[in-house]
Design a protein around this motif. Sequence first.
Motif, mmCIF file in Angstrom:
data_model
loop_
_atom_site.group_PDB
_atom_site.id
_atom_site.type_symbol
_atom_site.label_atom_id
_atom_site.label_comp_id
_atom_site.label_asym_id
_atom_site.label_seq_id
_atom_site.Cartn_x
_atom_site.Cartn_y
_atom_site.Cartn_z
ATOM 1 N N HIS A 132 0.835 -1.209 0.000
ATOM 2 C CA HIS A 132 0.000 0.000 0.000
ATOM 3 C C HIS A 132 0.866 1.254 0.000
ATOM 4 C CE1 HIS A 132 -2.887 3.090 0.804
ATOM 5 N NE2 HIS A 132 -2.146 3.451 1.835
ATOM 6 N N HIS B 229 0.278 4.075 -2.636
ATOM 7 C CA HIS B 229 -0.094 5.421 -2.158
ATOM 8 C C HIS B 229 0.872 6.467 -2.711
ATOM 9 C CE1 HIS B 229 -2.050 8.297 0.466
ATOM 10 N NE2 HIS B 229 -0.862 8.656 0.940
ATOM 11 N N SER C 196 -2.846 -1.854 -6.621
ATOM 12 C CA SER C 196 -3.658 -2.097 -5.433
ATOM 13 C C SER C 196 -4.495 -3.366 -5.603
ATOM 14 C CB SER C 196 -4.566 -0.892 -5.181
ATOM 15 O OG SER C 196 -5.434 -1.126 -4.116
ATOM 16 N N PRO D 164 -5.560 2.902 -2.826
ATOM 17 C CA PRO D 164 -4.293 3.634 -2.802
ATOM 18 C C PRO D 164 -4.399 5.066 -2.286
ATOM 19 C CG PRO D 164 -4.982 3.193 -5.063
ATOM 20 C CD PRO D 164 -5.915 2.445 -4.166
#
Length: 180
Positions: A37, A41, A56, A69
Motif C-alpha cells: 500500500h 499510495h 492495489s 491507494p
Amino acid sequence: MIRFREDINAALKRDPAPRSKLELVLATPGLHAVWLHRITHWIWNRKLYLVARIMSNRNRSLTGIEIHPGAQIGRRFFIDHGMGVVIGETAVIGDDVMFYHGVTLGGRTFSKGKRHPTIEDGVLIGAGAKILGNITVGKNAIVGANAVITKNVAPDTVAVGADQKLITKAEYNSSESWMI
C-alpha cells in the motif's frame, strides 16, 4: 528501511504466533499489504491513478486485503489475520493501530469528498467490525468484534454492538445516503 523495522517490531509486539522475524516477514500478509500500500499510495499521490489502482488490485489478490491507494495510513499499522479487510479511499489511519480480519472502513454515500472513517492513534479494531461513514474513532479506543459503527467514538472508549435503526422503505428510498 526504518518503517519496515518499525512494522516488524510492532507486529512482533502484537502477534505471539511468529517464531522469528524471518517468519513474520515472509509469511504475514498484513505486513505485505501495508508495505505494498505504501508503494501504491506514493504512486497515487503522483496522480498515476490507474497504475496505483492496478497495483492495489494485485495487492488484494496476493493478500486478501483491499486498501485503496488513496487511503492514508500511519506508522506501525498492523493487520492480524487480515483476510477480508477493506479500507476505502478517504480513510485515514493513525499510528500504532491494529486491525483483525474482516474489518471494513467503508463509505455511506456516493458523493465526492471525505466519506470514510478517520481512525486515530492507538486504536484496536476487532474482527468483522464495520466502521462506516465520515466519522472518527478517537485515540486509544477499542471497537469490538462485529460492531457496526456509524457515529463518532470518543477517545479511550470501547464500542460494541450494532448501531441499528429501523426505518420504513419510503424513508430509505428518499434518503440521500444509499446506506443508512
